[in-house]
Design an enzyme around this catalytic site. Structure first.
Site, short mmCIF file in Angstrom:
data_model
loop_
_atom_site.label_atom_id
_atom_site.label_comp_id
_atom_site.label_asym_id
_atom_site.label_seq_id
_atom_site.Cartn_x
_atom_site.Cartn_y
_atom_site.Cartn_z
N SER A 52 0.72 -1.10 -0.06
CA SER A 52 -0.27 0.03 0.08
C SER A 52 0.90 1.33 0.15
O SER A 52 1.86 1.28 -0.85
CB SER A 52 -0.96 0.00 1.30
OG SER A 52 -2.04 1.20 1.06
N ASP A 214 -5.64 -2.85 -3.30
CA ASP A 214 -4.61 -2.48 -1.92
C ASP A 214 -3.88 -3.75 -1.52
O ASP A 214 -4.62 -4.77 -1.14
CB ASP A 214 -5.15 -1.96 -0.76
CG ASP A 214 -4.45 -1.34 0.25
OD1 ASP A 214 -3.61 -2.22 0.94
OD2 ASP A 214 -4.24 -0.14 0.40
#
Length: 387
Positions: A52, A214
């Site tokens: 991320s 993500d």
């Protein structure tokens, strides 16, 4: 200055977890570590793994692996001069226009070409990455011996697998495990956009024939990439903040709002799996310690993995609430429609508040937390004789 060969021989791995704007905390920790080593010193982490927003920080470090001080200085400058508009559109026209287009798209026929839908449009982030990250330098640093490997983890919405895209020396082979695997490639901005696409908040990214989001979503084993890439000493910077004692929240008669639940889901995605993986690794280490040394030598895969985890000492949510009014008006109006205000309990604000003052506070906190643990960090990374 330490020779290149010494970096190739070390097994230090840096693991940077996800967390949106919370990743500014990681920069503070890295800034403190830079104080522990001489200038013009290469990175003490030849293996760098990120997920991320941590993937963005990781890649920036990898691009300047030959000089750790320079890498951290550049990273810190970006975060300290950041604003929401550099990450996602925050003006009224594009904020509400993006939502309107997403709503209209839901009425399109199945055969129509559709774009990924999301709460916010993070197109500015792609532009920022292409401006500040020179991806070509990764190969240069690997060839020069300053960097062994870097990985960026994303989650495939297509297969449900956790995919670690990695760039490394040719001697590191891909790995395949249940619901996770490593894929060699040339890291670029699309991999970072995919890894940092917070579910529902930012749109998914298509890489070849798969759609990714993500990296924390399906990442059941966040330590796996670092270990597969050769890491034996893992320095992990998390974003798992301290929580209030249960008795402090017992008297709230109201059920959690949608925004509060969304915040809890994000906290679970970004924090829970790391703690579970650390517990699992400790159990494996205990088991390995019982195996005779002769068998360990014969089976090279049997080894003990050391780790050090640094988490924030203060509550990000409380800090973010203090800076809520710094968000553009259109964002504040949009957030209020889902129950988020300056008095909200939701941790969602702490993930999407990319404003200077808030980011600077997180950097300062990360620096202070790391300086408070200077001695154990030096000992863990073997930096006592490098200052």
């Amino acid at each position: 200055m330490v020779s290149k060969a010494s970096y190739q021989d070390t097994k230090n791995a840096l693991v940077l977890t996800g967390g949106g704007a919370r990743a500014a905390y990681q920069v503070g920790v890295l800034s403190a570590i830079a104080k522990f080593i001489p200038r013009n010193h290469a990175t003490p982490f030849p293996i760098i793994c990120g997920t991320s927003a941590g993937a963005i920080n990781s890649t920036a470090l990898a691009c300047h692996a030959s000089c750790f001080h320079l890498a951290v200085k550049k990273l810190e400058w970006v975060w300290k001069n950041l604003n929401t508009g550099r990450i996602y559109y925050s003006d009224p026209t594009r904020v509400f226009g993006h939502l309107a287009r997403g709503l209209l798209a839901s009425f399109q026929a199945d055969y129509a070409n559709k774009t990924a839908r999301s709460f916010l449009n993070n197109m500015p982030l792609r532009q920022l990455l292409n401006e500040i990250v020179d991806f070509k330098k990764i190969d240069v640093n690997i060839t020069s011996g300053y960097l062994s490997a870097i990985s960026v983890t994303a989650s495939s919405y297509t297969s449900g697998d956790s995919v670690s895209f990695y760039q490394s020396k040719s001697s590191i082979a891909p790995w395949y495990r249940e619901k996770r695997y490593g894929k060699p490639c040339q890291i670029d901005s699309e991999h970072l956009m995919a890894s940092a696409a917070i579910p529902l908040v930012f749109p998914s990214i298509k890489i070849k024939n798969e759609h990714f989001g993500d990296g924390s979503i399906h990442q059941l084993s966040p330590l796996s990439p670092a270990i597969h890439l050769g890491g034996e000493k893992l320095f992990i910077v998390g974003v798992d903040q301290p929580t209030e004692p249960l008795h402090a929240k017992e008297n709230n008669p109201h059920p959690p709002t949608t925004a509060t639940i969304a915040g809890h889901l994000l906290d679970g995605i970004f924090s829970d799996t790391l703690q579970s993986d650390l517990e699992r690794m400790k159990r494996i280490n205990a088991t390995v310690s019982l195996i005779p040394e002769k068998l360990k030598v014969e089976n090279k895969g049997l080894k003990t993995i050391d780790s050090m985890l640094l988490n924030p000492s203060q509550d990000f949510n409380a800090m973010a609430l203090e800076h809520f009014d710094e968000l553009p008006l259109s964002l504040r109006i949009l957030l209020r429609t889902i129950g988020i205000s300056s008095e909200s309990e939701s941790s969602l604000i702490s993930y999407i508040l990319f404003e200077k003052a808030y980011c600077k506070r997180l950097i300062k906190l990360g620096f202070e937390d790391a300086m408070e643990k200077e001695i154990p960090i030096r000992e863990f990374l073997n930096l006592n004789n490098k200052s």
